[in-house]
Design a protein around this motif. Structure first.
Motif, PDB file in Angstrom:
ATOM      1  N   GLN A  28       0.825  -1.194   0.000  1.00  0.00           N
ATOM      2  CA  GLN A  28       0.000   0.000   0.000  1.00  0.00           C
ATOM      3  C   GLN A  28       0.871   1.261   0.000  1.00  0.00           C
ATOM      4  O   GLN A  28       0.542   2.251  -0.653  1.00  0.00           O
ATOM      5  CB  GLN A  28      -0.921  -0.010   1.219  1.00  0.00           C
ATOM      6  N   LYS A  29       2.013   1.205   0.705  1.00  0.00           N
ATOM      7  CA  LYS A  29       2.912   2.364   0.745  1.00  0.00           C
ATOM      8  C   LYS A  29       3.515   2.628  -0.634  1.00  0.00           C
ATOM      9  O   LYS A  29       3.664   3.782  -1.034  1.00  0.00           O
ATOM     10  CB  LYS A  29       4.028   2.144   1.762  1.00  0.00           C
ATOM     11  N   LEU A  30       3.848   1.574  -1.339  1.00  0.00           N
ATOM     12  CA  LEU A  30       4.407   1.718  -2.683  1.00  0.00           C
ATOM     13  C   LEU A  30       3.381   2.333  -3.628  1.00  0.00           C
ATOM     14  O   LEU A  30       3.696   3.250  -4.401  1.00  0.00           O
ATOM     15  CB  LEU A  30       4.879   0.366  -3.219  1.00  0.00           C
ATOM     16  N   THR A  31       2.153   1.885  -3.566  1.00  0.00           N
ATOM     17  CA  THR A  31       1.090   2.424  -4.411  1.00  0.00           C
ATOM     18  C   THR A  31       0.855   3.897  -4.097  1.00  0.00           C
ATOM     19  O   THR A  31       0.720   4.718  -5.006  1.00  0.00           O
ATOM     20  CB  THR A  31      -0.222   1.636  -4.201  1.00  0.00           C
ATOM     21  N   LEU A  32       0.834   4.243  -2.819  1.00  0.00           N
ATOM     22  CA  LEU A  32       0.648   5.630  -2.413  1.00  0.00           C
ATOM     23  C   LEU A  32       1.813   6.493  -2.898  1.00  0.00           C
ATOM     24  O   LEU A  32       1.616   7.614  -3.373  1.00  0.00           O
ATOM     25  CB  LEU A  32       0.504   5.726  -0.895  1.00  0.00           C
ATOM     26  N   PHE A  33       3.026   5.972  -2.787  1.00  0.00           N
ATOM     27  CA  PHE A  33       4.203   6.698  -3.250  1.00  0.00           C
ATOM     28  C   PHE A  33       4.115   6.986  -4.746  1.00  0.00           C
ATOM     29  O   PHE A  33       4.392   8.105  -5.205  1.00  0.00           O
ATOM     30  CB  PHE A  33       5.471   5.900  -2.942  1.00  0.00           C
ATOM     31  N   ILE A  34       3.737   5.999  -5.532  1.00  0.00           N
ATOM     32  CA  ILE A  34       3.624   6.173  -6.983  1.00  0.00           C
ATOM     33  C   ILE A  34       2.531   7.180  -7.326  1.00  0.00           C
ATOM     34  O   ILE A  34       2.730   8.063  -8.171  1.00  0.00           O
ATOM     35  CB  ILE A  34       3.395   4.816  -7.678  1.00  0.00           C
ATOM     36  N   LYS A  35       1.401   7.103  -6.664  1.00  0.00           N
ATOM     37  CA  LYS A  35       0.312   8.049  -6.921  1.00  0.00           C
ATOM     38  C   LYS A  35       0.723   9.470  -6.551  1.00  0.00           C
ATOM     39  O   LYS A  35       0.459  10.420  -7.296  1.00  0.00           O
ATOM     40  CB  LYS A  35      -0.935   7.651  -6.135  1.00  0.00           C
ATOM     41  N   ASP A  36       1.369   9.631  -5.407  1.00  0.00           N
ATOM     42  CA  ASP A  36       1.813  10.957  -4.982  1.00  0.00           C
ATOM     43  C   ASP A  36       2.885  11.514  -5.912  1.00  0.00           C
ATOM     44  O   ASP A  36       2.895  12.708  -6.220  1.00  0.00           O
ATOM     45  CB  ASP A  36       2.345  10.916  -3.547  1.00  0.00           C
ATOM     46  N   SER A  37       3.785  10.652  -6.350  1.00  0.00           N
ATOM     47  CA  SER A  37       4.829  11.091  -7.281  1.00  0.00           C
ATOM     48  C   SER A  37       4.218  11.544  -8.595  1.00  0.00           C
ATOM     49  O   SER A  37       4.612  12.581  -9.152  1.00  0.00           O
ATOM     50  CB  SER A  37       5.821   9.966  -7.535  1.00  0.00           C
ATOM     51  N   TRP A  38       3.276  10.764  -9.098  1.00  0.00           N
ATOM     52  CA  TRP A  38       2.607  11.126 -10.350  1.00  0.00           C
ATOM     53  C   TRP A  38       1.879  12.454 -10.202  1.00  0.00           C
ATOM     54  O   TRP A  38       1.959  13.326 -11.068  1.00  0.00           O
ATOM     55  CB  TRP A  38       1.633  10.021 -10.751  1.00  0.00           C
ATOM     56  N   SER A  39       1.179  12.632  -9.092  1.00  0.00           N
ATOM     57  CA  SER A  39       0.444  13.872  -8.849  1.00  0.00           C
ATOM     58  C   SER A  39       1.393  15.068  -8.761  1.00  0.00           C
ATOM     59  O   SER A  39       1.119  16.142  -9.310  1.00  0.00           O
ATOM     60  CB  SER A  39      -0.360  13.742  -7.552  1.00  0.00           C
ATOM     61  N   GLU A  40       2.498  14.901  -8.086  1.00  0.00           N
ATOM     62  CA  GLU A  40       3.461  15.991  -7.963  1.00  0.00           C
ATOM     63  C   GLU A  40       4.088  16.340  -9.304  1.00  0.00           C
ATOM     64  O   GLU A  40       4.260  17.514  -9.633  1.00  0.00           O
ATOM     65  CB  GLU A  40       4.550  15.618  -6.960  1.00  0.00           C
ATOM     66  N   MET A  41       4.434  15.331 -10.093  1.00  0.00           N
ATOM     67  CA  MET A  41       5.019  15.578 -11.413  1.00  0.00           C
ATOM     68  C   MET A  41       4.014  16.288 -12.330  1.00  0.00           C
ATOM     69  O   MET A  41       4.388  17.100 -13.159  1.00  0.00           O
ATOM     70  CB  MET A  41       5.469  14.274 -12.062  1.00  0.00           C
ATOM     71  N   ARG A  42       2.756  16.000 -12.161  1.00  0.00           N
ATOM     72  CA  ARG A  42       1.751  16.570 -13.051  1.00  0.00           C
ATOM     73  C   ARG A  42       1.322  17.974 -12.645  1.00  0.00           C
ATOM     74  O   ARG A  42       1.139  18.832 -13.506  1.00  0.00           O
ATOM     75  CB  ARG A  42       0.536  15.650 -13.072  1.00  0.00           C
TER      76      ARG A  42
END
Length: 63
Positions: free
Chosen positions: A2-16
């Motif tokens: 779950q932490k990995l999924t959250l990290f990827i979602k947050d990273s994508w959101s920040e990059m966008r």
């Protein structure tokens, strides 16, 4: 997992939404600057290498 999924979602959101991307003209100017600086640096290193090679050749031939 779950932490990995959250990290990827947050990273994508920040990059966008939070990253400011350069305009095409700024990107071109920066690329040209890097190219010119790299060429100058390569020429400088080549001159130093040539001088060192000649100095070493003179030194070895002297003895």
């Amino acid at each position: 997992m779950q932490k990995l999924t959250l990290f990827i979602k947050d990273s994508w959101s920040e990059m966008r939404y939070k990253v400011t991307w350069p305009t095409y003209s700024k990107l071109q100017n920066s690329s040209i600057l890097v190219l010119v600086a790299s060429l100058i640096f390569a020429i400088l290193i080549g001159i130093i290498d040539l001088a060192f090679e000649n100095a070493m050749e003179w030194f070895y031939n002297a003895f």
